[in-house]
Scaffold this motif. Structure first.
Motif, PDB file in Angstrom:
ATOM      1  N   ARG A 164     -52.871 -28.273  -3.277  1.00 21.81           N
ATOM      2  CA  ARG A 164     -51.614 -27.654  -2.803  1.00 21.81           C
ATOM      3  C   ARG A 164     -50.894 -26.966  -3.970  1.00 21.81           C
ATOM      4  NH1 ARG A 164     -51.057 -31.964   0.658  1.00 21.81           N
ATOM      5  NH2 ARG A 164     -49.718 -33.154  -0.751  1.00 21.81           N
ATOM      6  N   HIS A 165     -50.915 -27.618  -5.139  1.00 20.93           N
ATOM      7  CA  HIS A 165     -50.274 -27.002  -6.315  1.00 20.93           C
ATOM      8  C   HIS A 165     -51.032 -25.742  -6.737  1.00 20.93           C
ATOM      9  CE1 HIS A 165     -47.589 -30.306  -6.460  1.00 20.93           C
ATOM     10  NE2 HIS A 165     -48.459 -31.188  -6.925  1.00 20.93           N
ATOM     11  N   LEU A 166     -52.348 -25.792  -6.589  1.00 23.55           N
ATOM     12  CA  LEU A 166     -53.156 -24.610  -6.931  1.00 23.55           C
ATOM     13  C   LEU A 166     -52.805 -23.456  -5.991  1.00 23.55           C
ATOM     14  CD1 LEU A 166     -55.485 -23.550  -8.745  1.00 23.55           C
ATOM     15  CD2 LEU A 166     -57.066 -24.219  -6.928  1.00 23.55           C
ATOM     16  N   LYS A 167     -52.623 -23.779  -4.728  1.00 24.03           N
ATOM     17  CA  LYS A 167     -52.260 -22.744  -3.744  1.00 24.03           C
ATOM     18  C   LYS A 167     -50.909 -22.116  -4.131  1.00 24.03           C
ATOM     19  CE  LYS A 167     -52.173 -21.044   0.729  1.00 24.03           C
ATOM     20  NZ  LYS A 167     -50.948 -20.290   0.760  1.00 24.03           N
ATOM     21  N   ALA A 168     -49.978 -22.971  -4.573  1.00 20.36           N
ATOM     22  CA  ALA A 168     -48.654 -22.450  -4.986  1.00 20.36           C
ATOM     23  C   ALA A 168     -48.806 -21.508  -6.179  1.00 20.36           C
ATOM     24  CB  ALA A 168     -47.720 -23.610  -5.328  1.00 20.36           C
ATOM     25  N   LYS A 169     -49.741 -21.855  -7.080  1.00 21.39           N
ATOM     26  CA  LYS A 169     -49.965 -21.006  -8.267  1.00 21.39           C
ATOM     27  C   LYS A 169     -50.548 -19.646  -7.849  1.00 21.39           C
ATOM     28  CE  LYS A 169     -53.044 -22.769 -11.305  1.00 21.39           C
ATOM     29  NZ  LYS A 169     -53.379 -23.677 -12.429  1.00 21.39           N
ATOM     30  N   ARG A 196     -60.599 -22.452   0.395  1.00 21.46           N
ATOM     31  CA  ARG A 196     -60.544 -21.408   1.442  1.00 21.46           C
ATOM     32  C   ARG A 196     -59.831 -21.938   2.685  1.00 21.46           C
ATOM     33  NH1 ARG A 196     -61.184 -18.363  -2.544  1.00 21.46           N
ATOM     34  NH2 ARG A 196     -63.238 -17.673  -3.149  1.00 21.46           N
ATOM     35  N   GLU A 197     -60.092 -23.223   3.003  1.00 21.83           N
ATOM     36  CA  GLU A 197     -59.474 -23.803   4.207  1.00 21.83           C
ATOM     37  C   GLU A 197     -57.957 -23.803   4.143  1.00 21.83           C
ATOM     38  OE1 GLU A 197     -61.201 -27.698   4.685  1.00 21.83           O
ATOM     39  OE2 GLU A 197     -63.087 -26.809   5.408  1.00 21.83           O
ATOM     40  N   ILE A 198     -57.387 -23.988   2.908  1.00 17.96           N
ATOM     41  CA  ILE A 198     -55.910 -23.987   2.845  1.00 17.96           C
ATOM     42  C   ILE A 198     -55.356 -22.601   2.488  1.00 17.96           C
ATOM     43  CG2 ILE A 198     -55.822 -26.466   2.300  1.00 17.96           C
ATOM     44  CD1 ILE A 198     -54.606 -25.488  -0.458  1.00 17.96           C
ATOM     45  N   GLY A 199     -56.234 -21.593   2.510  1.00 15.87           N
ATOM     46  CA  GLY A 199     -55.735 -20.213   2.379  1.00 15.87           C
ATOM     47  C   GLY A 199     -55.792 -19.617   0.983  1.00 15.87           C
ATOM     48  N   ILE A 200     -56.531 -20.251   0.049  1.00 14.08           N
ATOM     49  CA  ILE A 200     -56.707 -19.643  -1.282  1.00 14.08           C
ATOM     50  C   ILE A 200     -57.866 -18.650  -1.163  1.00 14.08           C
ATOM     51  CG2 ILE A 200     -57.367 -20.081  -3.695  1.00 14.08           C
ATOM     52  CD1 ILE A 200     -56.064 -22.876  -3.404  1.00 14.08           C
ATOM     53  N   GLN A 201     -57.565 -17.373  -1.311  1.00 17.30           N
ATOM     54  CA  GLN A 201     -58.598 -16.354  -1.062  1.00 17.30           C
ATOM     55  C   GLN A 201     -59.101 -15.663  -2.334  1.00 17.30           C
ATOM     56  OE1 GLN A 201     -60.052 -16.290   1.615  1.00 17.30           O
ATOM     57  NE2 GLN A 201     -58.612 -17.225   3.048  1.00 17.30           N
ATOM     58  N   VAL A 202     -58.489 -15.943  -3.477  1.00 17.59           N
ATOM     59  CA  VAL A 202     -58.861 -15.214  -4.701  1.00 17.59           C
ATOM     60  C   VAL A 202     -60.215 -15.693  -5.232  1.00 17.59           C
ATOM     61  CG1 VAL A 202     -56.439 -14.854  -5.352  1.00 17.59           C
ATOM     62  CG2 VAL A 202     -57.646 -16.879  -6.193  1.00 17.59           C
ATOM     63  N   PRO A 203     -60.890 -14.856  -6.072  1.00 15.70           N
ATOM     64  CA  PRO A 203     -62.171 -15.290  -6.651  1.00 15.70           C
ATOM     65  C   PRO A 203     -62.008 -16.581  -7.471  1.00 15.70           C
ATOM     66  CG  PRO A 203     -61.780 -12.945  -7.077  1.00 15.70           C
ATOM     67  CD  PRO A 203     -60.518 -13.495  -6.492  1.00 15.70           C
ATOM     68  N   ILE A 204     -62.957 -17.488  -7.309  1.00 10.28           N
ATOM     69  CA  ILE A 204     -62.951 -18.752  -8.065  1.00 10.28           C
ATOM     70  C   ILE A 204     -64.232 -18.755  -8.901  1.00 10.28           C
ATOM     71  CG2 ILE A 204     -62.899 -21.275  -7.957  1.00 10.28           C
ATOM     72  CD1 ILE A 204     -61.525 -21.027  -5.196  1.00 10.28           C
ATOM     73  N   ILE A 205     -64.074 -18.468 -10.189  1.00 12.74           N
ATOM     74  CA  ILE A 205     -65.242 -18.299 -11.072  1.00 12.74           C
ATOM     75  C   ILE A 205     -65.600 -19.638 -11.710  1.00 12.74           C
ATOM     76  CG2 ILE A 205     -66.137 -17.053 -13.091  1.00 12.74           C
ATOM     77  CD1 ILE A 205     -64.005 -14.880 -12.446  1.00 12.74           C
ATOM     78  N   PRO A 206     -66.841 -20.103 -11.495  1.00 15.70           N
ATOM     79  CA  PRO A 206     -67.215 -21.390 -12.089  1.00 15.70           C
ATOM     80  C   PRO A 206     -67.365 -21.297 -13.594  1.00 15.70           C
ATOM     81  CG  PRO A 206     -69.111 -20.410 -10.962  1.00 15.70           C
ATOM     82  CD  PRO A 206     -67.926 -19.508 -10.691  1.00 15.70           C
ATOM     83  N   GLY A 207     -66.848 -22.304 -14.292  1.00 14.23           N
ATOM     84  CA  GLY A 207     -67.005 -22.401 -15.747  1.00 14.23           C
ATOM     85  C   GLY A 207     -68.200 -23.291 -16.054  1.00 14.23           C
ATOM     86  N   VAL A 208     -69.124 -22.773 -16.856  1.00 18.71           N
ATOM     87  CA  VAL A 208     -70.348 -23.528 -17.161  1.00 18.71           C
ATOM     88  C   VAL A 208     -70.482 -23.692 -18.668  1.00 18.71           C
ATOM     89  CG1 VAL A 208     -72.888 -23.456 -17.091  1.00 18.71           C
ATOM     90  CG2 VAL A 208     -71.559 -22.845 -15.047  1.00 18.71           C
ATOM     91  N   MET A 209     -70.762 -24.925 -19.082  1.00 15.88           N
ATOM     92  CA  MET A 209     -70.971 -25.155 -20.518  1.00 15.88           C
ATOM     93  C   MET A 209     -72.413 -25.609 -20.774  1.00 15.88           C
ATOM     94  SD  MET A 209     -69.080 -27.631 -23.234  1.00 15.88           S
ATOM     95  CE  MET A 209     -67.590 -26.667 -23.296  1.00 15.88           C
ATOM     96  N   PRO A 210     -73.193 -24.765 -21.487  1.00 16.63           N
ATOM     97  CA  PRO A 210     -74.532 -25.212 -21.858  1.00 16.63           C
ATOM     98  C   PRO A 210     -74.414 -26.346 -22.888  1.00 16.63           C
ATOM     99  CG  PRO A 210     -74.241 -22.828 -22.196  1.00 16.63           C
ATOM    100  CD  PRO A 210     -72.885 -23.421 -21.981  1.00 16.63           C
ATOM    101  N   ILE A 211     -75.038 -27.468 -22.614  1.00 20.16           N
ATOM    102  CA  ILE A 211     -74.927 -28.619 -23.535  1.00 20.16           C
ATOM    103  C   ILE A 211     -75.769 -28.352 -24.780  1.00 20.16           C
ATOM    104  CG2 ILE A 211     -75.426 -31.089 -23.831  1.00 20.16           C
ATOM    105  CD1 ILE A 211     -75.042 -31.382 -20.790  1.00 20.16           C
ATOM    106  N   THR A 212     -75.126 -28.544 -25.940  1.00 22.41           N
ATOM    107  CA  THR A 212     -75.881 -28.396 -27.195  1.00 22.41           C
ATOM    108  C   THR A 212     -75.743 -29.646 -28.070  1.00 22.41           C
ATOM    109  OG1 THR A 212     -73.965 -27.273 -28.140  1.00 22.41           O
ATOM    110  CG2 THR A 212     -75.743 -25.865 -27.330  1.00 22.41           C
TER     111      THR A 212
END
Ligand code: FAD
Length: 308
Positions: A164-169, A196-212
């Motif tokens: 819900r806080h993310l939606k407000a942002k 998406r169900e609560i109406g957040i429609q903007v792109p959500i880009i996954p953050g990936v960290m290759p383990i080293t």
């Protein structure tokens, strides 16, 4: 260029790299060497973190400007509310604007060192949403991004409340989101579905960290509240002491993880590079050849571009 416009225009997934401002001259040289290695992979943008407590303010601005001017790459500055009054936040935003920066990742930040719980600075801001509001009302030229947590932010009372806080942002003006690192893709896909169900429609880009590095990733997952799957942890521990074998597993795991994310419709990948190029370079080169986002729809074509 504004990244939100770039995301709206781009047909293919967008790939981005995250760097942090180093503390030493050697570290800085290393960062620019990594950038030179990664530049041929044509990232959509490169982002630069903002050190805890604003400690890297000048460096963040300097590096973001150099990435734009010397490397001709689009850049995004991370920016937090830590240890700053609203007027001080404005002063940094003025500097960023004067430096020609057009993209800001608006964050609350973590509690400063020695402080366990988050408390806002007197005369400052409490949540990233307020920083997004400040940007939208007083700095309309910036594209504003926000952070998202597929496994729920550690301070949140519940996953539902966090969302819900993310939606407000997003409603306040964050036009795309970048996620915390995670190692189980189901967390990302379920999160996007709930968003998406609560109406957040903007792109959500996954953050990936290759383990080293085993201890590094254990520390990071503990701090961020992301789960390190038991099987992955065991496989890493079986390679303890063999740095090369750990990094090879890290690259192989992240390559499969990214391919699955892209085949499942992720709009891109944000790589946490830790200022190093080899892992991200290997993973992204393979992804660009294999094009998992097209294979998922049966459109795969033979790769024409030279591998880098
Ligand atoms: P917020 O969106 O403010 O959320 C923080 C917590 O408050 C959450 O639990 C949320 O649910 C809750 N909350 C929000 N609004 C309300 C409300 N109205 N009432 C009650 N609770 C509320 N940190 C750095 O210091 N520098 C960086 O460069 C940096 N880069 C990052 C990049 C990414 C992609 C990510 C995912 C994180 C990054 N961080 C960085 C870490 C980030 O600053 C921390 O995770 C921080 O604890 C949360 O920031 P936020 O912007 O998500 O906070």
């Amino acid at each position: 260029m504004r990244i939100d416009e770039l995301l709206a225009r781009s047909g293919d997934p967008t790939f981005s790299f995250e760097f942090f401002p180093p503390k030493t001259a050697a570290g800085e040289e290393n960062l620019y060497a990594a950038l030179r290695e990664l530049q041929p992979l044509e990232p959509a943008y490169v982002s630069v973190t903002y050190g805890a407590g604003g400690t890297t303010r000048e460096k963040t601005i300097e590096i973001v400007s150099r990435i734009k001017q010397d490397f001709g790459l689009e850049a995004m500055a991370h920016f937090t509310c830590v240890n700053a009054t609203t007027d001080e936040l404005r002063a940094v935003l003025d500097q960023l604007r004067s430096a020609g920066v057009e993209n800001v990742l608006a964050l609350r930040g973590d509690p400063p060192q020695g402080q366990e719980r988050w408390t806002k600075t007197d005369g400052g801001l409490e949540y990233s949403r307020e920083l997004v509001e400040l940007l939208r009302s007083e700095y309309p030229g910036f594209a504003v991004a926000g952070a998202a947590f597929p496994e729920t932010h550690i301070d949140a009372a519940s996953a539902e409340e966090d969302l819900r806080h993310l939606k407000a942002k997003v409603d306040a003006g964050a036009s795309f989101l970048v996620t915390q690192l995670f190692f189980e893709n189901r967390f990302y896909f379920e999160f996007v579905e709930r968003a998406r169900e609560i109406g957040i429609q903007v792109p959500i880009i996954p953050g990936v960290m290759p383990i080293t590095n085993i201890d590094g990733i254990k520390r990071m997952t503990e701090l961020s509240g992301s789960a390190l799957p038991a099987g992955l942890e065991q496989a890493l521990e079986a390679r303890r002491g063999d740095t090369e074998a750990v990094a090879e597993l890290g690259v192989a795991y992240a390559t499969l993880q990214c391919a699955d994310l892209l085949a499942g419709g992720a709009p891109g990948i944000h790589f946490y590079t830790l200022n190093r190029s080899p892992a991200t370079r290997a993973i992204l080169s393979a992804l660009k050849l294999w094009r998992p986002w097209e294979r998922a729809t049966g459109l795969a074509v033979a790769p024409e571009r030279a591998a880098v």
